[in-house]
Design a protein around this motif. Structure first.
Motif, PDB file in Angstrom:
ATOM      1  N   LEU A 159       0.872  -1.167   0.000  1.00  0.00           N
ATOM      2  CA  LEU A 159       0.000   0.000   0.000  1.00  0.00           C
ATOM      3  C   LEU A 159       0.912   1.221   0.000  1.00  0.00           C
ATOM      4  O   LEU A 159       1.909   1.245   0.715  1.00  0.00           O
ATOM      5  N   VAL A 160       0.589   2.206  -0.839  1.00  0.00           N
ATOM      6  CA  VAL A 160       1.408   3.415  -0.911  1.00  0.00           C
ATOM      7  C   VAL A 160       0.617   4.551  -0.275  1.00  0.00           C
ATOM      8  O   VAL A 160      -0.564   4.727  -0.563  1.00  0.00           O
ATOM      9  N   THR A 161       1.255   5.330   0.597  1.00  0.00           N
ATOM     10  CA  THR A 161       0.544   6.448   1.218  1.00  0.00           C
ATOM     11  C   THR A 161       1.437   7.685   1.277  1.00  0.00           C
ATOM     12  O   THR A 161       2.656   7.571   1.347  1.00  0.00           O
ATOM     13  N   GLY A 162       0.823   8.858   1.214  1.00  0.00           N
ATOM     14  CA  GLY A 162       1.576  10.113   1.257  1.00  0.00           C
ATOM     15  C   GLY A 162       2.203  10.442  -0.092  1.00  0.00           C
ATOM     16  O   GLY A 162       2.030   9.718  -1.070  1.00  0.00           O
ATOM     17  N   THR A 163       2.921  11.564  -0.145  1.00  0.00           N
ATOM     18  CA  THR A 163       3.538  12.006  -1.393  1.00  0.00           C
ATOM     19  C   THR A 163       4.976  11.505  -1.457  1.00  0.00           C
ATOM     20  O   THR A 163       5.794  11.830  -0.601  1.00  0.00           O
ATOM     21  N   LEU A 164       5.292  10.710  -2.476  1.00  0.00           N
ATOM     22  CA  LEU A 164       6.649  10.175  -2.620  1.00  0.00           C
ATOM     23  C   LEU A 164       7.552  11.232  -3.262  1.00  0.00           C
ATOM     24  O   LEU A 164       7.072  12.086  -4.008  1.00  0.00           O
ATOM     25  N   PRO A 165       8.878  11.173  -2.979  1.00  0.00           N
ATOM     26  CA  PRO A 165       9.782  12.216  -3.492  1.00  0.00           C
ATOM     27  C   PRO A 165       9.857  12.293  -5.019  1.00  0.00           C
ATOM     28  O   PRO A 165       9.880  13.389  -5.565  1.00  0.00           O
ATOM     29  N   THR A 166       9.899  11.153  -5.727  1.00  0.00           N
ATOM     30  CA  THR A 166      10.031  11.259  -7.187  1.00  0.00           C
ATOM     31  C   THR A 166       8.872  10.606  -7.947  1.00  0.00           C
ATOM     32  O   THR A 166       8.450  11.104  -8.980  1.00  0.00           O
ATOM     33  N   LEU A 167       8.357   9.498  -7.422  1.00  0.00           N
ATOM     34  CA  LEU A 167       7.304   8.782  -8.156  1.00  0.00           C
ATOM     35  C   LEU A 167       5.931   9.295  -7.774  1.00  0.00           C
ATOM     36  O   LEU A 167       5.696   9.663  -6.621  1.00  0.00           O
ATOM     37  N   LYS A 168       5.011   9.314  -8.739  1.00  0.00           N
ATOM     38  CA  LYS A 168       3.609   9.521  -8.406  1.00  0.00           C
ATOM     39  C   LYS A 168       3.115   8.220  -7.783  1.00  0.00           C
ATOM     40  O   LYS A 168       3.678   7.158  -8.031  1.00  0.00           O
ATOM     41  N   ARG A 169       2.018   8.309  -7.015  1.00  0.00           N
ATOM     42  CA  ARG A 169       1.516   7.095  -6.379  1.00  0.00           C
ATOM     43  C   ARG A 169       1.198   6.027  -7.428  1.00  0.00           C
ATOM     44  O   ARG A 169       1.539   4.861  -7.286  1.00  0.00           O
ATOM     45  N   ILE A 216      -1.703  -4.651  -4.796  1.00  0.00           N
ATOM     46  CA  ILE A 216      -1.994  -3.428  -4.052  1.00  0.00           C
ATOM     47  C   ILE A 216      -3.262  -3.640  -3.225  1.00  0.00           C
ATOM     48  O   ILE A 216      -4.301  -4.031  -3.756  1.00  0.00           O
ATOM     49  N   LEU A 217      -3.181  -3.398  -1.930  1.00  0.00           N
ATOM     50  CA  LEU A 217      -4.375  -3.487  -1.089  1.00  0.00           C
ATOM     51  C   LEU A 217      -4.991  -2.098  -0.959  1.00  0.00           C
ATOM     52  O   LEU A 217      -4.348  -1.086  -1.213  1.00  0.00           O
ATOM     53  N   SER A 218      -6.260  -2.058  -0.537  1.00  0.00           N
ATOM     54  CA  SER A 218      -6.927  -0.762  -0.444  1.00  0.00           C
ATOM     55  C   SER A 218      -6.918  -0.224   0.981  1.00  0.00           C
ATOM     56  O   SER A 218      -7.177   0.942   1.211  1.00  0.00           O
ATOM     57  N   ALA A 219      -6.632  -1.075   1.955  1.00  0.00           N
ATOM     58  CA  ALA A 219      -6.655  -0.599   3.337  1.00  0.00           C
ATOM     59  C   ALA A 219      -5.556  -1.279   4.141  1.00  0.00           C
ATOM     60  O   ALA A 219      -5.069  -2.346   3.773  1.00  0.00           O
ATOM     61  N   VAL A 220      -5.180  -0.639   5.244  1.00  0.00           N
ATOM     62  CA  VAL A 220      -4.154  -1.203   6.116  1.00  0.00           C
ATOM     63  C   VAL A 220      -4.784  -2.286   6.984  1.00  0.00           C
ATOM     64  O   VAL A 220      -5.804  -2.058   7.634  1.00  0.00           O
ATOM     65  N   SER A 221      -4.186  -3.482   6.960  1.00  0.00           N
ATOM     66  CA  SER A 221      -4.656  -4.565   7.818  1.00  0.00           C
ATOM     67  C   SER A 221      -3.478  -5.497   8.062  1.00  0.00           C
ATOM     68  O   SER A 221      -2.388  -5.274   7.538  1.00  0.00           O
ATOM     69  N   LYS A 251      -2.985   6.217   7.582  1.00  0.00           N
ATOM     70  CA  LYS A 251      -2.586   4.857   7.229  1.00  0.00           C
ATOM     71  C   LYS A 251      -1.344   4.422   7.998  1.00  0.00           C
ATOM     72  O   LYS A 251      -1.248   3.289   8.456  1.00  0.00           O
ATOM     73  N   LEU A 252      -0.390   5.357   8.131  1.00  0.00           N
ATOM     74  CA  LEU A 252       0.829   5.041   8.863  1.00  0.00           C
ATOM     75  C   LEU A 252       0.502   4.786  10.335  1.00  0.00           C
ATOM     76  O   LEU A 252       0.981   3.823  10.937  1.00  0.00           O
ATOM     77  N   GLU A 253      -0.355   5.652  10.894  1.00  0.00           N
ATOM     78  CA  GLU A 253      -0.764   5.477  12.295  1.00  0.00           C
ATOM     79  C   GLU A 253      -1.345   4.090  12.510  1.00  0.00           C
ATOM     80  O   GLU A 253      -1.021   3.395  13.456  1.00  0.00           O
TER      81      GLU A 253
END
Ligand SMILES: [Zn+2]
Length: 653
Positions: free
Chosen positions: A583-593, A607-612, A627-629
């Motif tokens: 799962l990708v969250t937040g703004t990455l430095p070079t890649l778009k999500r 790719i999952l849609s939620a953190v579990s 998501k990180l929390e």
């Protein structure tokens, strides 16, 4: 027409007619009379037939495709054509709005609101300014290549004023005024539009005078949706004029009300409004669920209703044996469609609504949903109550309720009504996909006793098929071939085709992944099913009940005896991330999500849609938020989720 046209006159005439066509079809503002247009069109054609080498590529006469196709090719979309989630009232919109603001950590976000056209979603590709390809949405990933039919839409430019390459998406529809001329032949404008786009002969599509509204540009280097719409309009694309930028819930709701107030005056059917985040960057940050974008939602207008007399109540028996009471109505127009039957759902609903035969009732339909009886409008003394039968109206077996369910069921495995339902499902496109096996064939095979079990499909002979009513020899050969060709189905399709209650495409896919073969599936225990994430108790129970049935097992062995061979080859999942979830969250430095997700998928990751706890890697960028929390919370006792950044991700590949 006095003297012949010069080449220059001809080119000017092409331009002139194209601008008339655009004014007429796209903006609904004719610049010339039909008569004048037709005269000039004839002049143009006359020049072209005597000077075929000089025909301009963008001539209006070439907007019609030429030769019919045998079958549509599949087209895989570059990015998914997602369908939207729904909102139904102000509260829903407020929730959507607040969620966006919260997740983007902004005080205000600009949205756009536009009418939602009720038509057929399409994607159209241009290369160097020329229309190259048109495709239906299909399942969102793969559609059908309908380029020839798309080209028959006069309002859609075949050539753009600039040699640019882009993809546009929109909705093909039939104007209400056009539909009025053919309404005796078709159910509603949406059906004609969708049906016409899927005709193999483009002349049919051309004759239907369809239109299109473009609502999305893909691969356009502009920062927001509103600007893309203006830009596309400038390129000659028909764009709905009621697209408006809104920054508060009040503004959004007031534009929705405005659109709804114009609903009956528009010359096209709409079924709601679409609310989108305007900025592409913010859209990207909101991302997608497995089903739909999280940066947009469809606001659905209230269903349309009419009052009519309920003449009778009949019982339909479905493929799982469920008895459904259906109201037979005095025919009535509801939202532009003639309705004669409406569902009453089940006995409890009839009692709750206190519906009696002879009552005046309110009937409602919304989009594709089956019309339903909402409530009694007027009743009178002497109107008769309806009592559900104690036996199946088709096979006379006793009916009963399954504990915890409201519906009465016929439990006779051989019930012809159930068999017809199962058979229709078995041959359908997403199941065994047997072409030429329609409802007419299903009904006759069962009624004539030629098919008593699904497996009998594979012992049908040409002699039996050709004796059906209205069955031509050519289509008989095709049907026999199609049946033969279906004998090697992938495991998941075969499971889905068996019409086991609650087992849809996704469950079938999961079963096929989990179990080695059919025997393993049949021998599986409760815990084998419930150990599959996503499989609920209801599905497991239905599957267990089915595999405990002798008739079901007999049918399966008959399939094999008659030459059906299941294809157990699993989809190859190769790559370093095979079997891992991300799962990708937040703004990455070079890649778009989306780019990061693409890389993950290309390397076999999911790719999952939620953190579990099922998540293996959380890829974290700037301002990751909730998501990180959540991941850290899950990791408190034991580390389930590996938290990495973009650099880590790229080093793994
Ligand atoms: Zn029955």
């Amino acid at each position: 027409m006095s003297k012949p046209l010069s080449h220059n006159d001809y080119l000017n005439l092409v331009k002139e007619l194209n601008s008339y066509a655009k004014a007429y079809y796209a903006q609904d503002k004719p610049m010339v009379s039909d008569f004048e247009y037709d005269e000039k069109y004839k002049e143009l054609k006359a020049f072209e037939s005597s000077n075929p080498l000089l025909i301009a590529p963008d001539t209006p006469t070439e907007k019609v495709g030429d030769k019919p196709l045998e079958k549509f090719e599949q087209y895989t979309h570059k990015t998914k054509l997602a369908s939207l989630g729904n909102t139904f009232n102000r509260d829903d919109v407020e929730q959507f709005y607040n969620r966006v603001l919260k997740e983007l950590e902004q005080d205000s976000v600009e949205f756009t609101v536009e009418p939602k056209i009720d038509g057929l979603a399409v994607a159209v590709h241009y290369e160097n300014g020329t229309l190259k390809l048109g495709a239906t949405r299909g399942d969102g990933f793969t559609g059908e290549n309908i380029t020839q039919n798309i080209k028959t839409i006069k309002a859609l430019p075949k050539n753009l004023p600039q040699p640019i390459s882009l993809e546009v998406r929109g909705e093909v529809y039939m104007k209400k005024s056009v539909f009025a001329t053919v309404s005796d032949q078709f159910a509603n404008p949406r059906n004609v539009a969708a049906g016409s786009m899927r005709q193999l002969d483009p002349a049919v599509a051309a004759s239907r005078n369809l239109d299109v509204f473009i609502y999305q540009g893909v691969g356009v280097s502009l920062p927001d949706h509103a600007r893309v719409m203006t830009d596309l309009n400038g390129l000659g694309f028909p764009v709905n004029e009621d697209v408006k930028k809104c920054s508060s819930v009040d503004e959004i709701m007031s534009h929705i009300d405005y659109i709804e107030s114009k609903r009956s005056r528009y010359d096209w059917e709409i079924d709601g409004a679409v609310i989108k985040i305007n900025s592409f960057e913010l859209q990207e940050r909101m991302g997608y669920t497995t089903k739909s974008p999280r940066w947009a939602t469809a606001y659905k207008f209230k269903a349309e209703q009419s009052v009519t007399i309920l003449n009778n109540i009949i019982i339909q028996v479905g493929r799982t044996g469920t008895l459904t009471p259906v109201a037979v109505l005095e025919p009535v127009r509801v939202g532009g469609v003639m309705v004669q039957r409406a569902t009453l759902h089940n006995e409890d609903e009839i009692l709750r609504k206190n519906v009696k035969i002879g009552d005046e009732v309110i009937v409602q339909r919304a989009g594709d949903v089956i019309p339903e009886v909402v409530k009694v409008y007027k009743t009178k003394d002497g109107n008769k109550s309806f009592v559900m039968p104690s036996v199946c109206p088709v096979c006379d077996s006793e009916v009963s309720k399954i504990e915890g369910e409201v519906a009465l069921k016929c439990r006779n495995w051989d019930c012809p009504a159930q068999l017809k339902g199962r058979l229709e499902h078995f041959v359908s496109r997403k199941a065994m996909d047997i072409d030429g096996f329609g409802k007419a064939q299903v009904d006759q095979f069962v009624d004539l006793g030629l098919i008593k079990s699904l497996s009998d499909i594979y012992s049908l002979t040409k002699e039996a098929v050709i004796n059906l009513e209205r069955q031509a020899e050519k289509s008989t050969d095709k049907l026999i071939q199609a049946i033969e060709a279906s004998k090697n189905p992938p495991f998941d399709r075969f499971i889905y085709a068996l019409a086991i209650p609650f087992v849809g495409e996704r469950s079938a896919e999961l079963f096929a992944e989990k179990f080695e073969n059919l025997d393993a599936l049949l021998d599986a225990q409760q815990e084998d099913f419930t150990s599959i994430y996503e499989i609920g108790g209801k599905i497991a129970e239905a599957m267990l009940a089915m595999s405990a049935t002798t008739e079901f097992r007999t049918m399966l062995s008959e399939f094999m005896e008659r030459g059906l061979v299941i294809n157990y080859k699993k989809q190859e999942n190769s790559g370093v991330f095979s079997g891992k979830t991300f799962l990708v969250t937040g703004t990455l430095p070079t890649l778009k999500r989306s780019e990061a997700e693409k890389k993950i998928k290309e390397n076999g990751g999911k790719i999952l849609s939620a953190v579990s706890k099922n998540l293996n890697y959380l890829v974290v960028g700037d301002s990751p938020g909730a998501k990180l929390e959540k991941a850290e919370k899950i990791n408190k006792k034991e580390t389930f989720i590996t938290i990495i950044d973009e650099e880590n991700l790229l080093s793994l590949i």
